[in-house]
Design a protein around this motif. Structure first.
Motif, PDB file in Angstrom:
ATOM      1  N   LYS A 112      32.318  39.928  51.652  1.00 23.30           N
ATOM      2  CA  LYS A 112      33.457  39.183  51.124  1.00 23.30           C
ATOM      3  C   LYS A 112      33.145  38.724  49.708  1.00 23.30           C
ATOM      4  N   HIS A 113      34.151  38.794  48.848  1.00 26.96           N
ATOM      5  CA  HIS A 113      34.026  38.317  47.471  1.00 26.96           C
ATOM      6  C   HIS A 113      35.202  37.385  47.196  1.00 26.96           C
ATOM      7  N   THR A 114      34.915  36.194  46.705  1.00 30.12           N
ATOM      8  CA  THR A 114      35.964  35.238  46.365  1.00 30.12           C
ATOM      9  C   THR A 114      36.482  35.554  44.964  1.00 30.12           C
ATOM     10  N   LEU A 115      37.796  35.641  44.862  1.00 34.53           N
ATOM     11  CA  LEU A 115      38.460  35.965  43.609  1.00 34.53           C
ATOM     12  C   LEU A 115      38.743  34.698  42.805  1.00 34.53           C
ATOM     13  N   PRO A 116      39.001  34.834  41.504  1.00 35.11           N
ATOM     14  CA  PRO A 116      39.333  33.669  40.676  1.00 35.11           C
ATOM     15  C   PRO A 116      40.560  32.900  41.173  1.00 35.11           C
ATOM     16  N   THR A 117      41.418  33.565  41.937  1.00 34.88           N
ATOM     17  CA  THR A 117      42.622  32.931  42.477  1.00 34.88           C
ATOM     18  C   THR A 117      42.318  32.073  43.702  1.00 34.88           C
ATOM     19  N   GLY A 118      41.088  32.167  44.204  1.00 31.30           N
ATOM     20  CA  GLY A 118      40.715  31.443  45.418  1.00 31.30           C
ATOM     21  C   GLY A 118      40.840  32.300  46.670  1.00 31.30           C
ATOM     22  N   GLU A 119      41.518  33.438  46.560  1.00 37.07           N
ATOM     23  CA  GLU A 119      41.615  34.367  47.689  1.00 37.07           C
ATOM     24  C   GLU A 119      40.320  35.175  47.769  1.00 37.07           C
ATOM     25  N   SER A 120      40.171  35.924  48.849  1.00 37.80           N
ATOM     26  CA  SER A 120      38.978  36.756  49.014  1.00 37.80           C
ATOM     27  C   SER A 120      39.381  38.206  49.219  1.00 37.80           C
ATOM     28  N   VAL A 121      38.474  39.091  48.835  1.00 34.66           N
ATOM     29  CA  VAL A 121      38.624  40.518  49.077  1.00 34.66           C
ATOM     30  C   VAL A 121      37.416  40.939  49.907  1.00 34.66           C
ATOM     31  N   HIS A 122      37.615  41.942  50.772  1.00 32.69           N
ATOM     32  CA  HIS A 122      36.596  42.311  51.743  1.00 32.69           C
ATOM     33  C   HIS A 122      36.292  43.800  51.718  1.00 32.69           C
ATOM     34  N   CYS A 123      35.058  44.118  52.011  1.00 32.22           N
ATOM     35  CA  CYS A 123      34.646  45.493  52.277  1.00 32.22           C
ATOM     36  C   CYS A 123      34.185  45.489  53.735  1.00 32.22           C
ATOM     37  N   ALA A 124      34.870  46.245  54.578  1.00 33.48           N
ATOM     38  CA  ALA A 124      34.590  46.245  56.010  1.00 33.48           C
ATOM     39  C   ALA A 124      33.898  47.540  56.412  1.00 33.48           C
ATOM     40  N   ARG A 177      43.482  40.231  38.800  1.00 29.17           N
ATOM     41  CA  ARG A 177      43.368  40.818  37.456  1.00 29.17           C
ATOM     42  C   ARG A 177      44.454  40.263  36.531  1.00 29.17           C
ATOM     43  N   PHE A 178      45.665  40.197  37.034  1.00 29.01           N
ATOM     44  CA  PHE A 178      46.762  39.652  36.234  1.00 29.01           C
ATOM     45  C   PHE A 178      46.526  38.175  35.942  1.00 29.01           C
ATOM     46  N   TYR A 179      46.076  37.438  36.941  1.00 34.02           N
ATOM     47  CA  TYR A 179      45.781  36.013  36.784  1.00 34.02           C
ATOM     48  C   TYR A 179      44.750  35.799  35.685  1.00 34.02           C
ATOM     49  N   GLU A 180      43.654  36.571  35.736  1.00 34.47           N
ATOM     50  CA  GLU A 180      42.583  36.446  34.737  1.00 34.47           C
ATOM     51  C   GLU A 180      43.077  36.783  33.330  1.00 34.47           C
ATOM     52  N   ALA A 181      43.998  37.743  33.248  1.00 34.49           N
ATOM     53  CA  ALA A 181      44.522  38.160  31.947  1.00 34.49           C
ATOM     54  C   ALA A 181      45.637  37.237  31.459  1.00 34.49           C
ATOM     55  N   GLY A 182      46.040  36.273  32.298  1.00 35.77           N
ATOM     56  CA  GLY A 182      47.106  35.354  31.909  1.00 35.77           C
ATOM     57  C   GLY A 182      48.482  35.986  31.933  1.00 35.77           C
ATOM     58  N   ILE A 183      48.627  37.056  32.700  1.00 31.82           N
ATOM     59  CA  ILE A 183      49.913  37.751  32.793  1.00 31.82           C
ATOM     60  C   ILE A 183      50.650  37.248  34.031  1.00 31.82           C
ATOM     61  N   PRO A 184      51.793  36.620  33.856  1.00 30.55           N
ATOM     62  CA  PRO A 184      52.538  36.123  35.017  1.00 30.55           C
ATOM     63  C   PRO A 184      53.152  37.271  35.821  1.00 30.55           C
ATOM     64  N   ARG A 189      40.899  54.568  44.194  1.00 30.81           N
ATOM     65  CA  ARG A 189      40.484  54.696  42.793  1.00 30.81           C
ATOM     66  C   ARG A 189      40.532  53.304  42.173  1.00 30.81           C
ATOM     67  N   HIS A 190      39.507  52.522  42.510  1.00 28.10           N
ATOM     68  CA  HIS A 190      39.465  51.125  42.095  1.00 28.10           C
ATOM     69  C   HIS A 190      39.683  50.965  40.585  1.00 28.10           C
ATOM     70  N   ASN A 191      39.073  51.813  39.800  1.00 24.92           N
ATOM     71  CA  ASN A 191      39.173  51.679  38.345  1.00 24.92           C
ATOM     72  C   ASN A 191      40.600  51.923  37.855  1.00 24.92           C
ATOM     73  N   MET A 192      41.386  52.701  38.579  1.00 23.71           N
ATOM     74  CA  MET A 192      42.768  52.963  38.169  1.00 23.71           C
ATOM     75  C   MET A 192      43.713  51.890  38.716  1.00 23.71           C
ATOM     76  N   LEU A 193      43.561  51.538  39.985  1.00 25.04           N
ATOM     77  CA  LEU A 193      44.464  50.563  40.604  1.00 25.04           C
ATOM     78  C   LEU A 193      44.310  49.177  40.013  1.00 25.04           C
ATOM     79  N   PHE A 194      43.100  48.828  39.629  1.00 28.77           N
ATOM     80  CA  PHE A 194      42.827  47.457  39.251  1.00 28.77           C
ATOM     81  C   PHE A 194      42.916  47.211  37.755  1.00 28.77           C
ATOM     82  N   GLN A 195      43.361  48.183  36.985  1.00 29.02           N
ATOM     83  CA  GLN A 195      43.501  47.980  35.551  1.00 29.02           C
ATOM     84  C   GLN A 195      44.740  47.153  35.267  1.00 29.02           C
ATOM     85  N   VAL A 196      44.619  46.298  34.297  1.00 31.35           N
ATOM     86  CA  VAL A 196      45.763  45.498  33.863  1.00 31.35           C
ATOM     87  C   VAL A 196      46.513  46.276  32.817  1.00 31.35           C
TER      88      VAL A 196
END
Length: 131
Positions: free
Chosen positions: A27-39, A59-66, A124-131
């Protein structure tokens, strides 16, 4: 120190590596307070669509994009994930399956309805998670 995008990048790059035999979830805690998991389930590593949405939102939160229309935003991500096919890139889990029970109990999904769960290596984490 709060979680950052770079710590998320590190989690994505290393989450499926060097597991202990008794480990089933990372589990990894995100800057938003939510968590993401690898199962880890039956020898394969997975990520849920819910967790993918959480990461993209972070990613959007970190970039300040509403995100003005969260529902449409989520629908767009799930639309992109349709390219990942069951049997190749994902598994299609039936309602209340043992795997969905496990994912629900660990906060990886919001519902135990029938759904696809994605192979960690197929996303494709690098493609999906790009802002």
């Amino acid at each position: 120190m709060p979680p950052t995008v770079s710590s998320l990048d590190e989690f994505i790059a290393t989450a499926s590596q060097a597991w202990n035999p008794d480990e089933q979830m990372r589990k990894h805690t995100l800057p938003t307070g939510e968590s993401v998991h690898c199962a880890l389930w039956k020898g394969q590593f997975y990520i849920t669509g819910t967790d993918i949405v959480r990461v993209v939102k972070a990613r959007f939160y970190e970039a300040g994009i509403p995100i003005p229309f969260l529902r449409k935003f989520e629908e767009g991500i799930f639309s992109d994930l349709r390219n990942l096919k069951p049997g190749v890139d994902a598994v299609l889990e039936l309602p209340r399956s043992e795997f969905l029970d496990f994912l629900f109990a660990n906060g990886c999904i919001r519902t135990q309805k029938k759904q696809k769960v994605f192979l960690w290596s197929s996303v494709r984490h690098n493609m999906l998670f790009q802002v």
